[in-house]
Design a protein around this motif. Structure first.
Motif, PDB file in Angstrom:
ATOM      1  N   UNK A  62      99.691  57.287  96.012  1.00 47.96           N
ATOM      2  CA  UNK A  62      99.417  57.784  94.659  1.00 47.96           C
ATOM      3  C   UNK A  62      98.729  56.744  93.797  1.00 47.96           C
ATOM      4  N   UNK A  63      99.073  55.491  93.974  1.00 50.83           N
ATOM      5  CA  UNK A  63      98.431  54.445  93.194  1.00 50.83           C
ATOM      6  C   UNK A  63      99.420  53.595  92.403  1.00 50.83           C
ATOM      7  N   UNK A  64      98.886  52.907  91.406  1.00 54.71           N
ATOM      8  CA  UNK A  64      99.674  51.992  90.586  1.00 54.71           C
ATOM      9  C   UNK A  64     100.152  52.700  89.323  1.00 54.71           C
ATOM     10  N   UNK A  65     101.395  52.444  88.945  1.00 54.40           N
ATOM     11  CA  UNK A  65     101.982  53.073  87.771  1.00 54.40           C
ATOM     12  C   UNK A  65     102.641  51.987  86.917  1.00 54.40           C
ATOM     13  N   UNK A  66     102.555  52.143  85.612  1.00 48.47           N
ATOM     14  CA  UNK A  66     103.156  51.184  84.686  1.00 48.47           C
ATOM     15  C   UNK A  66     104.676  51.261  84.831  1.00 48.47           C
ATOM     16  N   UNK A  67     105.298  50.108  85.002  1.00 44.00           N
ATOM     17  CA  UNK A  67     106.750  50.042  85.208  1.00 44.00           C
ATOM     18  C   UNK A  67     107.493  50.298  83.905  1.00 44.00           C
ATOM     19  N   UNK A  68     108.701  50.799  84.042  1.00 47.41           N
ATOM     20  CA  UNK A  68     109.594  50.975  82.900  1.00 47.41           C
ATOM     21  C   UNK A  68     110.317  49.654  82.660  1.00 47.41           C
ATOM     22  N   UNK A  69     110.552  49.323  81.402  1.00 50.05           N
ATOM     23  CA  UNK A  69     111.274  48.114  81.059  1.00 50.05           C
ATOM     24  C   UNK A  69     112.669  48.495  80.595  1.00 50.05           C
ATOM     25  N   UNK A  70     113.641  47.778  81.099  1.00 49.31           N
ATOM     26  CA  UNK A  70     115.019  48.032  80.675  1.00 49.31           C
ATOM     27  C   UNK A  70     115.303  47.239  79.400  1.00 49.31           C
ATOM     28  N   UNK A  71     116.424  47.550  78.773  1.00 50.09           N
ATOM     29  CA  UNK A  71     116.844  46.776  77.601  1.00 50.09           C
ATOM     30  C   UNK A  71     117.021  45.311  77.969  1.00 50.09           C
ATOM     31  N   UNK A  72     117.533  45.056  79.172  1.00 49.38           N
ATOM     32  CA  UNK A  72     117.730  43.672  79.612  1.00 49.38           C
ATOM     33  C   UNK A  72     116.388  42.965  79.792  1.00 49.38           C
TER      34      UNK A  72
END
Length: 161
Positions: free
Chosen positions: A76-86
């Motif tokens: 599918x390709x590259x996707x922007x990662x989710x950032x956790x509160x930590x």
């Protein structure tokens, strides 16, 4: 060329590696919110925006993957990662650690006049926030971080109402 002669060094500034330019560009897109977590990054538009082929784009995206900014989804390709509160806490902790020493040095050298200028900027900044004057908020924030020098005075004079 003579055996003892040193080669002439090119004096033009060195350009970053193309993959580093791509990584910087995409990192800025992520930091600015122009691309959001979960959004796919397409190599062709990135290559076109920077003026490079897709090979350095792929290399730059792989670099960002190793930094945790993006993930690779198979087929599918590259996707922007989710950032956790930590993650966010860790980023701010790191920034605070890096900024602490220079801030302490600046505090030891500040003059009463500069301190008065900074106090005035903070006051105007609070007023700008209260009325939602976003342009003034940004200008005063920049003025404050320029240490209350001539640029800060000019900004303060043009924003005081």
């Amino acid at each position: 060329m003579a055996k003892d002669a040193a080669p002439v060094r090119d004096r033009t500034p060195m350009r970053k590696q193309l993959s580093e330019e791509v990584a910087s560009y995409v990192r800025e897109l992520i930091a600015s919110g122009d691309v959001r977590p979960g959004e796919f990054l397409r190599m062709e538009p990135i290559a076109e925006a920077i003026g490079v082929s897709t090979t350095p784009v792929r290399e730059g995206l792989l670099s960002l993957r190793s930094e945790g900014f993006i993930r690779l989804v198979p087929r599918r390709g590259f996707v922007v990662a989710h950032f956790s509160r930590q993650d966010v806490r860790d980023l701010f902790w790191g920034q605070a650690q890096l900024a602490g020493e220079p801030a302490a040095r600046a505090a030891k050298k500040i003059t009463p006049d500069r301190l008065d200028e900074l106090d005035a900027i903070v006051e105007q900044h609070a007023k700008a926030i209260a009325v939602g004057a976003e342009d003034r908020i940004a200008a005063l924030g920049h003025a404050f971080h320029r240490n209350g020098g001539p640029e800060a005075r000019a900004t303060l004079e043009t924003t005081v109402q």
